[in-house]
Motif scaffolding. Structure first.
Motif, PDB file in Angstrom:
ATOM      1  N   TYR A  33       0.744  -1.229  -0.024  1.00 29.84           N
ATOM      2  CA  TYR A  33      -0.022   0.031  -0.045  1.00 29.84           C
ATOM      3  C   TYR A  33       0.984   1.169  -0.025  1.00 29.84           C
ATOM      4  O   TYR A  33       1.775   1.302   0.699  1.00 29.84           O
ATOM      5  N   PHE A  45      -4.623   7.267   2.075  1.00 30.89           N
ATOM      6  CA  PHE A  45      -4.527   5.972   0.841  1.00 30.89           C
ATOM      7  C   PHE A  45      -4.138   6.643  -0.480  1.00 30.89           C
ATOM      8  O   PHE A  45      -5.048   7.498  -0.882  1.00 30.89           O
ATOM      9  N   TYR A  48      -3.029   0.475  -4.007  1.00 29.26           N
ATOM     10  CA  TYR A  48      -2.461  -0.714  -3.327  1.00 29.26           C
ATOM     11  C   TYR A  48      -2.318  -1.912  -4.355  1.00 29.26           C
ATOM     12  O   TYR A  48      -2.968  -1.601  -5.538  1.00 29.26           O
ATOM     13  N   GLN A 104      -1.128  -4.212   8.775  1.00 30.08           N
ATOM     14  CA  GLN A 104      -0.101  -3.650   7.510  1.00 30.08           C
ATOM     15  C   GLN A 104       0.995  -3.015   8.398  1.00 30.08           C
ATOM     16  O   GLN A 104       1.038  -2.375   9.594  1.00 30.08           O
TER      17      GLN A 104
ATOM     18  N   LYS B  98      -7.898  -1.764   2.524  1.00 25.96           N
ATOM     19  CA  LYS B  98      -7.565  -0.314   2.393  1.00 25.96           C
ATOM     20  C   LYS B  98      -7.727   0.317   3.774  1.00 25.96           C
ATOM     21  O   LYS B  98      -8.829   0.312   4.249  1.00 25.96           O
TER      22      LYS B  98
END
Lengths: 115, 111
Positions: A33, A45, A48, A104, B98
């Motif tokens: 990401y 964001f 990704y 993550q 995400k």
């Protein structure tokens, strides 16, 4: 073991120049990401990948931004014709598996300054 | 449109007391929530998470509570220690993984 690494750690460039930011994820991690973080804000964001496939690029601000992960490992985020508003911390993260319910792991980031 | 909000930019507590950091979200599709801790000049580090099917998850001094009806989660640290001083980010995960982050809360634990 080695964590996520990013290079360069700091990049100063002049407006109009192209920059390439590199991310080296944890070995074997499926997902990678890219985030951008402004001062005093949380990471935002950008895009990704699962393996080499770009799954979502909805966070890229405009077509000057692009990313690739050609062999499913290292990724490069490229910003063409940089502008002052592109100045920010760019963060990369990787995850062992795709999808939700996965932690993550973040790299130290690349601080980009556009003069 | 901020989907994840941390309304307190900063929090100061005395060592040994409880620290409570709050987070609100708007999207009911979020199914996994995480807290990250960040020290200066480092990337965010994962702290604790909770799935939307639970209302509490505990790990040592850290407990995360989730109130789905209120779309609210909180992180409790007890007892707080000076080494806990950092910026704490709440994040919500979409089904694709995400993460949507809040703005962060700077916690200062005074000795």
């Amino acid at each position: 073991g080695a964590g996520v690494s990013q290079s360069p750690r700091y990049k100063v460039t002049k407006r109009g120049q192209d920059v390439a930011l590199r991310c080296d994820p944890i070995s074997g991690h499926v997902s990678l990401y890219w985030y951008r973080q402004a001062l005093g804000q949380g990471p935002e964001f950008l895009t990704y990948f699962n393996y080499e496939a770009q799954q979502d690029k909805s966070g890229l601000p405009n077509d000057r931004f692009s990313a690739e992960r050609p062999e499913g490992s290292i990724s490069t985020l490229t910003i063409q014709r940089t502008e002052q508003r592109d100045s920010a911390m760019y963060r990369c993260a990787s995850s062992p598996e795709a999808g939700s319910y996965n932690e993550q792991f973040f790299g130290p980031g690349t601080r980009l300054t556009v003069l | 449109d901020q989907q994840v909000k941390q309304n307190s930019p900063s929090l100061s507590v005395q060592e040994g007391r409880i620290s409570i950091l709050n987070c609100d979200y708007t999207n009911s599709m979020f199914d996994y929530f995480l807290w990250y801790k960040k020290y200066p000049a480092e990337g965010p580090t994962f702290l604790i998470s909770i799935s939307s099917i639970k209302d509490k998850n505990e790990d040592g001094r850290f407990t995360v509570f989730l109130n789905k009806s209120a779309k609210h989660l909180s992180l409790h640290i007890v007892p707080s220690q000076p080494g806990d001083s950092a910026v704490y980010f709440c994040a919500a995960s979409s089904p694709t993984g995400k993460l949507i982050f809040g703005q962060g809360t700077t916690l200062q634990v005074k000795p």
